[in-house]
Design a protein around this motif. Structure first.
Motif, PDB file in Angstrom:
ATOM      1  N   LEU A 294       0.916  -1.231  -0.248  1.00 42.54           N
ATOM      2  CA  LEU A 294       0.042  -0.107  -0.001  1.00 42.54           C
ATOM      3  C   LEU A 294       0.883   1.139  -0.174  1.00 42.54           C
ATOM      4  CD1 LEU A 294      -2.656   1.194   0.156  1.00 42.54           C
ATOM      5  CD2 LEU A 294      -2.834   1.014   2.684  1.00 42.54           C
ATOM      6  N   LYS A 295       1.984   1.109   0.935  1.00 42.85           N
ATOM      7  CA  LYS A 295       2.714   2.413   1.126  1.00 42.85           C
ATOM      8  C   LYS A 295       3.491   2.720  -0.496  1.00 42.85           C
ATOM      9  CE  LYS A 295       5.878   5.428   2.678  1.00 42.85           C
ATOM     10  NZ  LYS A 295       6.964   5.372   1.716  1.00 42.85           N
ATOM     11  N   ASP A 296       4.175   1.652  -0.965  1.00 43.72           N
ATOM     12  CA  ASP A 296       4.749   1.686  -2.095  1.00 43.72           C
ATOM     13  C   ASP A 296       3.918   2.192  -3.413  1.00 43.72           C
ATOM     14  OD1 ASP A 296       7.183   0.797  -0.905  1.00 43.72           O
ATOM     15  OD2 ASP A 296       6.830  -1.073  -1.537  1.00 43.72           O
ATOM     16  N   TYR A 297       2.553   1.706  -3.210  1.00 43.88           N
ATOM     17  CA  TYR A 297       1.399   2.050  -4.461  1.00 43.88           C
ATOM     18  C   TYR A 297       1.030   3.491  -4.248  1.00 43.88           C
ATOM     19  CZ  TYR A 297      -2.982   2.455  -6.529  1.00 43.88           C
ATOM     20  OH  TYR A 297      -4.096   2.887  -7.479  1.00 43.88           O
ATOM     21  N   PHE A 298       1.218   4.044  -3.037  1.00 41.21           N
ATOM     22  CA  PHE A 298       0.680   5.313  -2.910  1.00 41.21           C
ATOM     23  C   PHE A 298       1.953   6.273  -3.124  1.00 41.21           C
ATOM     24  CE2 PHE A 298       0.390   9.092  -0.202  1.00 41.21           C
ATOM     25  CZ  PHE A 298      -1.013   9.398  -0.813  1.00 41.21           C
ATOM     26  N   ASP A 299       3.084   5.856  -2.719  1.00 41.09           N
ATOM     27  CA  ASP A 299       4.312   6.548  -3.545  1.00 41.09           C
ATOM     28  C   ASP A 299       4.418   6.926  -4.917  1.00 41.09           C
ATOM     29  OD1 ASP A 299       4.923   6.944  -0.550  1.00 41.09           O
ATOM     30  OD2 ASP A 299       6.714   5.519  -0.869  1.00 41.09           O
ATOM     31  N   ASN A 300       3.805   5.836  -5.604  1.00 38.11           N
ATOM     32  CA  ASN A 300       4.016   5.829  -6.950  1.00 38.11           C
ATOM     33  C   ASN A 300       2.715   6.571  -7.758  1.00 38.11           C
ATOM     34  OD1 ASN A 300       6.011   4.636  -8.826  1.00 38.11           O
ATOM     35  ND2 ASN A 300       3.877   4.009  -9.852  1.00 38.11           N
ATOM     36  N   PHE A 301       1.673   6.416  -7.230  1.00 41.76           N
ATOM     37  CA  PHE A 301       0.546   6.895  -7.808  1.00 41.76           C
ATOM     38  C   PHE A 301      -0.150   8.163  -6.856  1.00 41.76           C
ATOM     39  CE2 PHE A 301       0.953   2.778  -9.672  1.00 41.76           C
ATOM     40  CZ  PHE A 301       1.207   3.020 -10.933  1.00 41.76           C
ATOM     41  N   LYS A 302       0.200   8.223  -5.734  1.00 36.19           N
ATOM     42  CA  LYS A 302      -0.677   9.370  -4.805  1.00 36.19           C
ATOM     43  C   LYS A 302      -2.167   9.115  -4.947  1.00 36.19           C
ATOM     44  CE  LYS A 302       3.603  11.055  -4.279  1.00 36.19           C
ATOM     45  NZ  LYS A 302       4.138  10.618  -3.053  1.00 36.19           N
ATOM     46  N   ASP A 303      -2.525   7.966  -4.954  1.00 40.49           N
ATOM     47  CA  ASP A 303      -4.049   7.826  -4.954  1.00 40.49           C
ATOM     48  C   ASP A 303      -4.666   7.805  -3.603  1.00 40.49           C
ATOM     49  OD1 ASP A 303      -6.512   6.418  -5.534  1.00 40.49           O
ATOM     50  OD2 ASP A 303      -5.880   4.895  -6.488  1.00 40.49           O
ATOM     51  N   GLN A 304      -5.283   8.809  -3.412  1.00 43.45           N
ATOM     52  CA  GLN A 304      -5.860   8.947  -2.211  1.00 43.45           C
ATOM     53  C   GLN A 304      -7.100   8.132  -1.893  1.00 43.45           C
ATOM     54  OE1 GLN A 304      -4.216  10.999   0.174  1.00 43.45           O
ATOM     55  NE2 GLN A 304      -5.878  10.456   1.706  1.00 43.45           N
ATOM     56  N   SER A 305      -7.834   7.756  -2.865  1.00 40.48           N
ATOM     57  CA  SER A 305      -8.892   7.067  -2.641  1.00 40.48           C
ATOM     58  C   SER A 305      -8.760   5.616  -1.944  1.00 40.48           C
ATOM     59  CB  SER A 305      -9.725   6.952  -4.096  1.00 40.48           C
ATOM     60  OG  SER A 305      -9.064   6.346  -4.993  1.00 40.48           O
ATOM     61  N   ILE A 306      -7.712   5.062  -2.465  1.00 39.61           N
ATOM     62  CA  ILE A 306      -7.215   3.690  -2.003  1.00 39.61           C
ATOM     63  C   ILE A 306      -6.827   3.530  -0.634  1.00 39.61           C
ATOM     64  CG2 ILE A 306      -4.912   3.530  -3.001  1.00 39.61           C
ATOM     65  CD1 ILE A 306      -5.769   0.506  -3.864  1.00 39.61           C
ATOM     66  N   LEU A 307      -5.858   4.757  -0.560  1.00 43.83           N
ATOM     67  CA  LEU A 307      -5.596   5.026   1.086  1.00 43.83           C
ATOM     68  C   LEU A 307      -6.572   5.095   1.898  1.00 43.83           C
ATOM     69  CD1 LEU A 307      -3.201   5.307   3.054  1.00 43.83           C
ATOM     70  CD2 LEU A 307      -2.977   7.623   2.252  1.00 43.83           C
ATOM     71  N   ASP A 308      -7.601   5.759   1.682  1.00 39.52           N
ATOM     72  CA  ASP A 308      -8.900   6.069   2.560  1.00 39.52           C
ATOM     73  C   ASP A 308      -9.379   4.765   2.628  1.00 39.52           C
ATOM     74  OD1 ASP A 308      -8.322   8.639   2.528  1.00 39.52           O
ATOM     75  OD2 ASP A 308      -9.734   9.279   1.107  1.00 39.52           O
ATOM     76  N   ASP A 309      -9.538   4.006   1.636  1.00 44.03           N
ATOM     77  CA  ASP A 309     -10.307   2.644   1.678  1.00 44.03           C
ATOM     78  C   ASP A 309      -9.610   1.585   2.503  1.00 44.03           C
ATOM     79  OD1 ASP A 309     -12.401   3.445   0.121  1.00 44.03           O
ATOM     80  OD2 ASP A 309     -11.484   2.804  -1.755  1.00 44.03           O
ATOM     81  N   LEU A 310      -8.121   1.598   2.493  1.00 40.95           N
ATOM     82  CA  LEU A 310      -7.407   0.347   3.083  1.00 40.95           C
ATOM     83  C   LEU A 310      -6.685   0.823   4.074  1.00 40.95           C
ATOM     84  CD1 LEU A 310      -6.335  -1.244  -0.328  1.00 40.95           C
ATOM     85  CD2 LEU A 310      -8.314  -1.844   1.148  1.00 40.95           C
ATOM     86  N   TYR A 311      -6.749   2.108   4.397  1.00 47.28           N
ATOM     87  CA  TYR A 311      -5.809   2.460   5.770  1.00 47.28           C
ATOM     88  C   TYR A 311      -6.407   1.791   7.013  1.00 47.28           C
ATOM     89  CZ  TYR A 311      -3.694   5.238   9.296  1.00 47.28           C
ATOM     90  OH  TYR A 311      -2.997   5.608  10.627  1.00 47.28           O
ATOM     91  N   PRO A 312      -7.751   1.698   7.138  1.00 51.26           N
ATOM     92  CA  PRO A 312      -7.971   1.230   8.517  1.00 51.26           C
ATOM     93  C   PRO A 312      -7.673  -0.476   8.205  1.00 51.26           C
ATOM     94  CG  PRO A 312      -9.785   2.476   7.213  1.00 51.26           C
ATOM     95  CD  PRO A 312      -8.713   2.295   6.603  1.00 51.26           C
ATOM     96  N   VAL A 313      -7.613  -1.098   7.308  1.00 49.79           N
ATOM     97  CA  VAL A 313      -7.179  -2.503   7.268  1.00 49.79           C
ATOM     98  C   VAL A 313      -5.695  -2.446   7.456  1.00 49.79           C
ATOM     99  CG1 VAL A 313      -6.634  -4.543   5.616  1.00 49.79           C
ATOM    100  CG2 VAL A 313      -8.833  -2.959   5.256  1.00 49.79           C
ATOM    101  N   ALA A 314      -4.869  -1.755   6.960  1.00 42.96           N
ATOM    102  CA  ALA A 314      -3.628  -1.596   7.351  1.00 42.96           C
ATOM    103  C   ALA A 314      -3.355  -1.224   8.934  1.00 42.96           C
ATOM    104  CB  ALA A 314      -2.728  -0.469   6.497  1.00 42.96           C
ATOM    105  N   LYS A 315      -4.199  -0.602   9.558  1.00 45.50           N
ATOM    106  CA  LYS A 315      -3.803  -0.081  10.897  1.00 45.50           C
ATOM    107  C   LYS A 315      -4.097  -1.437  11.630  1.00 45.50           C
ATOM    108  CE  LYS A 315      -5.130   3.595  14.447  1.00 45.50           C
ATOM    109  NZ  LYS A 315      -5.551   4.716  14.613  1.00 45.50           N
ATOM    110  N   LYS A 316      -5.386  -2.003  11.238  1.00 51.02           N
ATOM    111  CA  LYS A 316      -5.844  -3.372  12.133  1.00 51.02           C
ATOM    112  C   LYS A 316      -4.808  -4.232  12.181  1.00 51.02           C
ATOM    113  CE  LYS A 316      -8.816  -5.783  14.487  1.00 51.02           C
ATOM    114  NZ  LYS A 316      -8.987  -5.309  15.949  1.00 51.02           N
TER     115      LYS A 316
END
Length: 527
Positions: A294-316
């Motif tokens: 998720l981090k590498d993907y965000f660094d590459n594409f700056k896709d805020q929507s997927i970060l919003d969707d999957l950040y709770p999964v990552a934190k858990k």
């Protein structure tokens, strides 16, 4: 080398329909290309060749294929010149008297000559023999076009005539493969690589990645056809440096994020046929690597929507992982959630598991900053505590190396992951890898490109560029010297014929976690 099957039938999974819908929305439209064999070959035994067999050019000419006829016991081996993933077809006809019995054929699809040379009936390994890429076919009426319904991963096709009748023979013509991949090599930006061996390694890496990029990032097109998290992390990095395909990484992230256990744990791999299904296999480091992807993907594409969707999964996932830490801030080893690191069960993995947690936590904090999470400072303190414990409890100042487990074992994986996690400062990292090269090289007992990638990465990260180049050449370059069109699932330089399954007929010779030299070359060697 060993891997233990997990059976966790009692685990209950969430199926987040919203996330899985987004996964389906990112199924790529596969690209196809029709390719044809470049020559007819014979497979012969050769004790100096890999696994004891090699392909030599036949007296028969591919241009005259339809002129040849084959009777019971005879064989035709087609060489397509390079690795291919796709569907095979060929035209058949009868020659001689009227066809008074069915044609009975045995087809073998092989990535290497040994998969044809070795008798597949002798296989008795721990993986299912149903993975062996061979088919037995009866054809009642000729002429016909034989279209194989399954997708295969291969360079060579052997067609053995098991039987016809004494009255007639078979002729073959128009062999063809329709390849499949989510990407084309035309999509890869060209870079200048002066070193001929590195250039060849780069090309083979890209081909490996291409053939593993299907409707998901497959771990290998020969066998599992499955999406594994550890493989995905490395494939995605290589993808950003080459094809830079966004939708496939996005799809895979949503698949993992959409099918966690009820407590939030992420499977090591998922199936996608007949529908999306999470496997009941769990590995501590693989679960954590969801955050890395998720981090590498965000660094590459700056896709805020997927970060919003999957950040709770990552934190858990982070919270579950931290429950495995003892009061001494050292990772406890849990057989129900094992640390993988490498296939080998002969190395202790506690120190490398500790380092992987620190590495991923640092990535998670970067995501938390993007989300302005109120718990950022808590996670920063945890990183400090885990890093301090690693230096205080796991670093042997007399040896100048990290130790692991109750027996204070020194192994290459511990040093490498501590470097990658940057637990020490840059000067100390350089000293650590200098000591590692002196004490632990040449590397032995490691048979996966997965672990060799991390060794090479640690060399580059610690300022040992020349050693990193030498490792790439001596490991992946040796596969090239042995004839690799794509890089392999397993390779032990000190024993080139090594198979984790006891036979080359079941080995995967195009495997996701071996594709990373193209990433390393572009990140550290190409300006």
């Amino acid at each position: 080398m060993a891997f233990t099957f997990q059976i966790n039938n009692g685990v209950k999974f969430n199926h987040n329909k919203n996330l899985l819908k987004k996964a389906d929305e990112n199924i790529p439209e596969l690209k196809h290309e029709k390719i044809h064999p470049v020559k007819i070959v014979d497979i012969i035994s050769d004790k100096n060749a890999m696994n004891g067999f090699k392909a030599i050019k036949s007296d028969k000419k591919i241009e005259r294929l339809s002129d040849y006829s084959f009777k019971k016991g005879q064989r035709l081996v087609l060489d397509f010149g390079n690795h291919a993933v796709g569907h095979f077809k060929i035209d058949l006809n009868s020659v001689g008297s009227p066809m008074d019995a069915p044609a009975y054929l045995h087809l073998t699809f092989a990535e290497t000559p040994a998969e044809i040379g070795v008798d597949s009936s002798t296989y008795d390994g721990w993986l299912s023999s149903s993975w062996i890429a061979e088919e037995y076919v009866h054809l009642d009426v000729l002429p016909t076009t034989l279209k194989m319904p399954r997708r295969y991963s291969f360079r060579y096709v052997e067609i053995e005539v098991k039987d016809t009748s004494p009255k007639w023979q078979i002729s073959f013509s128009n062999p063809e493969v329709t390849t499949e991949s989510a990407v084309s090599v035309k999509d890869v930006p060209k870079v200048e690589i002066d070193d001929p061996m590195l250039k060849k390694i780069d090309q083979v890496s890209i081909k490996t990645l291409q053939d593993c990029m299907q409707e998901v990032f497959e771990d290998g097109p020969k066998r599992d056809h499955r999406l594994w998290l550890g493989d995905l992390r490395l494939q995605a990095l290589a993808n950003y440096a080459t094809f830079n395909n966004q939708e496939l990484v996005k799809r895979c992230l949503y698949l993992f994020g959409g099918m966690t256990t009820e407590e939030g744990k992420i499977s090591a791999n998922v199936f996608t046929k007949p529908e999306s299904i999470p496997d009941d296999t769990f590995m501590y480091d693989y679960s954590l690597f969801f955050i890395s992807v998720l981090k590498d993907y965000f660094d590459n594409f700056k896709d805020q929507s997927i970060l919003d969707d999957l950040y709770p999964v990552a934190k858990k996932e982070i919270e579950l992982a931290l429950k495995e830490i003892g009061t001494d801030n050292i990772l406890k080893m849990n057989e129900d959630w094992p640390v993988f690191v490498d296939w080998s069960n002969d190395i202790d993995k506690q120190a490398s598991g500790q380092a992987i947690l620190i590495y991923v936590l640092k990535q998670f904090v970067a995501l938390a900053e993007q989300k302005q999470d109120n718990d950022i400072n808590k996670y920063k303190r945890i990183i400090d505590d885990l890093s301090k414990a690693a230096k205080d409890e796991l670093f042997d100042s007399n040896k100048g190396l990290f130790i692991s487990g109750p027996d204070r074992e020194v192994n290459i994986a511990s040093q490498v992951w501590m470097v990658i996690a940057h637990v020490l400062n840059d000067d100390e990292n350089n000293e650590l890898m200098t000591k590692s090269v002196e004490e632990l090289f040449p590397v032995t007992g490691i048979a996966t490109p997965y672990m060799y990638h991390h060794i090479a990465l640690a060399l580059f990260e610690s300022g040992h560029k020349n050693d990193g180049v030498e490792l790439i050449k001596s490991y992946w370059g040796k596969m090239v010297d042995l004839g690799a069109d794509t890089f392999w699932e397993a390779f032990e330089p000190e024993d080139p014929n090594f198979s984790p399954y006891g036979s080359p007929v079941i080995n995967s010779y195009c495997h996701a976690w071996s594709c990373t030299p193209t990433y390393l070359i572009r990140k550290y060697l190409v300006k």
